[in-house]
Motif scaffolding. Sequence first.
Motif, PDB file in Angstrom:
ATOM      1  N   TYR A 161      -5.472   4.103  -8.774  1.00  0.00           N
ATOM      2  CA  TYR A 161      -5.184   4.319  -7.354  1.00  0.00           C
ATOM      3  C   TYR A 161      -6.396   3.997  -6.488  1.00  0.00           C
ATOM      4  O   TYR A 161      -6.277   3.343  -5.453  1.00  0.00           O
ATOM      5  N   ASP A 162      -7.573   4.446  -6.913  1.00  0.00           N
ATOM      6  CA  ASP A 162      -8.792   4.182  -6.147  1.00  0.00           C
ATOM      7  C   ASP A 162      -9.042   2.685  -5.977  1.00  0.00           C
ATOM      8  O   ASP A 162      -9.490   2.239  -4.926  1.00  0.00           O
ATOM      9  N   ILE A 163      -8.753   1.921  -6.996  1.00  0.00           N
ATOM     10  CA  ILE A 163      -8.945   0.467  -6.924  1.00  0.00           C
ATOM     11  C   ILE A 163      -7.866  -0.186  -6.072  1.00  0.00           C
ATOM     12  O   ILE A 163      -8.156  -0.993  -5.193  1.00  0.00           O
TER      13      ILE A 163
ATOM     14  N   ASP B  96     -10.593  -8.008  -5.765  1.00  0.00           N
ATOM     15  CA  ASP B  96     -11.524  -8.237  -6.887  1.00  0.00           C
ATOM     16  C   ASP B  96     -10.835  -8.014  -8.217  1.00  0.00           C
ATOM     17  O   ASP B  96     -11.007  -8.779  -9.160  1.00  0.00           O
ATOM     18  N   TYR B  97     -10.061  -6.951  -8.313  1.00  0.00           N
ATOM     19  CA  TYR B  97      -9.348  -6.645  -9.540  1.00  0.00           C
ATOM     20  C   TYR B  97      -8.347  -7.754  -9.887  1.00  0.00           C
ATOM     21  O   TYR B  97      -8.241  -8.157 -11.035  1.00  0.00           O
TER      22      TYR B  97
ATOM     23  N   LYS C   4      -5.759   1.005  -3.784  1.00  0.00           N
ATOM     24  CA  LYS C   4      -5.560   1.391  -2.385  1.00  0.00           C
ATOM     25  C   LYS C   4      -6.545   0.693  -1.450  1.00  0.00           C
ATOM     26  O   LYS C   4      -6.304   0.585  -0.263  1.00  0.00           O
ATOM     27  N   ASP C   5      -7.650   0.201  -2.000  1.00  0.00           N
ATOM     28  CA  ASP C   5      -8.679  -0.486  -1.216  1.00  0.00           C
ATOM     29  C   ASP C   5      -8.439  -1.995  -1.329  1.00  0.00           C
ATOM     30  O   ASP C   5      -8.498  -2.553  -2.419  1.00  0.00           O
ATOM     31  N   ASP C   6      -8.161  -2.648  -0.205  1.00  0.00           N
ATOM     32  CA  ASP C   6      -7.809  -4.070  -0.226  1.00  0.00           C
ATOM     33  C   ASP C   6      -8.881  -4.946  -0.872  1.00  0.00           C
ATOM     34  O   ASP C   6      -8.567  -5.857  -1.637  1.00  0.00           O
ATOM     35  N   ALA C   7     -10.153  -4.684  -0.591  1.00  0.00           N
ATOM     36  CA  ALA C   7     -11.232  -5.501  -1.152  1.00  0.00           C
ATOM     37  C   ALA C   7     -11.345  -5.292  -2.666  1.00  0.00           C
ATOM     38  O   ALA C   7     -11.466  -6.264  -3.429  1.00  0.00           O
ATOM     39  N   ARG C   8     -11.289  -4.041  -3.099  1.00  0.00           N
ATOM     40  CA  ARG C   8     -11.374  -3.755  -4.542  1.00  0.00           C
ATOM     41  C   ARG C   8     -10.142  -4.283  -5.267  1.00  0.00           C
ATOM     42  O   ARG C   8     -10.237  -4.752  -6.403  1.00  0.00           O
ATOM     43  N   ARG C   9      -9.002  -4.227  -4.615  1.00  0.00           N
ATOM     44  CA  ARG C   9      -7.766  -4.743  -5.223  1.00  0.00           C
ATOM     45  C   ARG C   9      -7.859  -6.254  -5.392  1.00  0.00           C
ATOM     46  O   ARG C   9      -7.480  -6.798  -6.432  1.00  0.00           O
TER      47      ARG C   9
ATOM     48  N   THR D 175       0.830  -1.201   0.000  1.00  0.00           N
ATOM     49  CA  THR D 175       0.000   0.000   0.000  1.00  0.00           C
ATOM     50  C   THR D 175       0.868   1.255   0.000  1.00  0.00           C
ATOM     51  O   THR D 175       0.565   2.222  -0.703  1.00  0.00           O
TER      52      THR D 175
END
Length: 64
Positions: A50-52, A61-62, A54-59, A12
């Motif tokens: 960055y928005d994706i 998923d990505y 920086k967020d562990d859950a969204r990362r 992060t």
Amino acid sequence: YEALGIASTATTTQIIKAYRKKALTCHPDKVTPELQEAAARMFKIISEAYDILKDDARRADYDR
């Protein structure tokens, strides 16, 4: 990851540093008027990345 120039294993802290570095070079207010349109497009791309990331859950998923 490519937009920020980092590896998929980046921490992060590394993500934040990469974003700030890129933001300084392509923020529309920091470039000449001729480059503002291109800089705005690039800034939007790195901001979304960055928005994706920086967020562990969204990362997670990505990454899937």
